[in-house]
Design an enzyme around this catalytic site. Structure first.
Site, mmCIF file in Angstrom:
data_model
loop_
_atom_site.group_PDB
_atom_site.id
_atom_site.type_symbol
_atom_site.label_atom_id
_atom_site.label_comp_id
_atom_site.label_asym_id
_atom_site.label_seq_id
_atom_site.Cartn_x
_atom_site.Cartn_y
_atom_site.Cartn_z
ATOM 1 N N GLU A 52 -6.353 -7.341 -0.456
ATOM 2 C CA GLU A 52 -7.479 -6.806 -1.227
ATOM 3 C C GLU A 52 -7.301 -5.328 -1.548
ATOM 4 O OE1 GLU A 52 -8.647 -6.674 3.173
ATOM 5 O OE2 GLU A 52 -7.513 -7.966 1.803
ATOM 6 N N ARG A 53 -6.279 -4.687 -0.937
ATOM 7 C CA ARG A 53 -6.061 -3.263 -1.177
ATOM 8 C C ARG A 53 -5.321 -2.995 -2.490
ATOM 9 N NH1 ARG A 53 -3.987 -1.909 4.975
ATOM 10 N NH2 ARG A 53 -5.976 -2.305 6.033
ATOM 11 N N CYS A 157 8.040 -3.067 6.963
ATOM 12 C CA CYS A 157 8.448 -3.662 8.236
ATOM 13 C C CYS A 157 9.895 -3.360 8.578
ATOM 14 C CB CYS A 157 8.204 -5.172 8.226
ATOM 15 S SG CYS A 157 9.123 -6.069 6.974
ATOM 16 N N GLU A 259 3.829 -0.613 16.863
ATOM 17 C CA GLU A 259 4.157 -0.465 15.445
ATOM 18 C C GLU A 259 3.170 0.512 14.810
ATOM 19 O OE1 GLU A 259 5.327 -3.238 11.647
ATOM 20 O OE2 GLU A 259 3.542 -3.793 12.769
#
Length: 306
Positions: A52-53, A157, A259
């Site tokens: 949704e960003r 990632c 992370e």
């Protein structure tokens, strides 16, 4: 072919039907394109639920499919947040789901999808280490560390977030990394001079920035503070955090193991190849790693032992 006399074995590959992809903000075109070409080529209908960003890339891809002549309904886009995800995971017509994102959400998607009888592949987080042996070309190492650590503002990632410096090269390597970091140009993506942009949201920027103080509390040395980085055109209301370097990060600390998903490069000092290898292999995350050395035997050994 025949398994035995008068016994044949063969496989039938058939489409599952409707499959879904739930994809992250950081690669809004590439990650969906890992999924839907294969799914559609195998005869499935594909439903994309993008982040949704940054929803616009998914609509562009849908329009391109339509212009290419794909029949309506074969590729669909569903916008939304967790409610949309949950509906896809629960819907009886969705046979399989692919996900890329953080580990907690990957676990949720896997467990929820499997509980509803779906095939699920869920790709989660990472903590990628770079092992630097004393015989390595440190200029090459520093260039690679800066590019791999701060490309995409560290929001990917495959970012290298930990540099394992084998004694005695740590001090010189950190100096070379800092020299390069201080030359990086931070600014908006529409300025061709920019080499690194902002983070995705204010909340994420604040979360990443919190690791700077945490790292110091855990015993690390804050060598470059990205909160002080100059930004082309000024900071304004942007979600800015410049490239950050933490040195002497303790093994096992939160700064080392979690992370961070931002422009924070942690340098961990180790005494030997064996210690560096152990640190990598004991990590809870995988994904990628690298070794920098001029010793072909060490490189081959690393390939098999990591």
């Amino acid at each position: 072919e025949g398994v035995s006399s008068r016994v044949d074995s063969y496989s039938m590959r058939q489409p599952l039907g409707v499959v879904a992809g739930i994809t992250p903000f950081n690669f809004p075109a590439m990650v969906p394109m890992w999924m839907f070409p294969v799914a559609i080529a195998c005869g499935n209908a594909f439903v994309l639920k993008p982040s949704e960003r940054d929803p616009s890339a998914s609509l562009l891809m849908a329009r391109l499919w339509q212009e290419a002549g794909l029949p309506d309904g074969v590729f669909s886009v569903v916008q939304g947040d967790k409610a949309a995800v949950d509906r896809l995971l629960e819907h009886p017509d969705v046979a399989a789901v692919s996900f890329v994102g953080s580990t907690p959400i990957a676990r949720y998607v896997y467990e929820s999808g499997a509980a509803h009888g779906k095939r699920v592949q869920a790709l989660g987080g990472a903590k990628n280490h770079m092992l630097v042996l004393p015989d390595a070309d440190l200029d090459l190492v520093a260039d690679a560390a800066v590019s791999a650590g701060f490309g995409s503002a560290g929001e990917r990632c495959m970012a290298i977030s930990v540099v394992l410096a084998v004694d005695p090269v740590g001090d010189e390597l950190v100096r070379k990394i800092v020299e390069r970091v201080e030359r990086l140009v931070v600014g908006p993506g529409d300025d061709p001079r920019s080499e690194m942009g902002p983070l995705v949201t204010r909340a994420h920027r604040d979360k990443v920035a919190s690791y700077l103080d945490l790292g110091v509390e855990e015993g690390a040395k804050l060598v470059v503070d990205g909160r002080e980085t100059a930004v082309l055109g000024g900071r304004g209301s942007g979600f800015w955090l410049g490239p950050t370097v933490l040195d002497h990060v303790p093994v096992g600390s939160r700064t080392h193991t979690e992370e961070i998903f931002g422009p924070v490069l942690s340098v961990v000092r180790v005494s030997s190849y064996e210690e560096g290898l152990r640190v990598i292999n004991e990590g809870v995350y995988g994904n990628g790693t690298a070794i920098f050395t001029n010793d072909g035997g060490a490189a081959r050994r690393f390939q098999h032992e990591v």
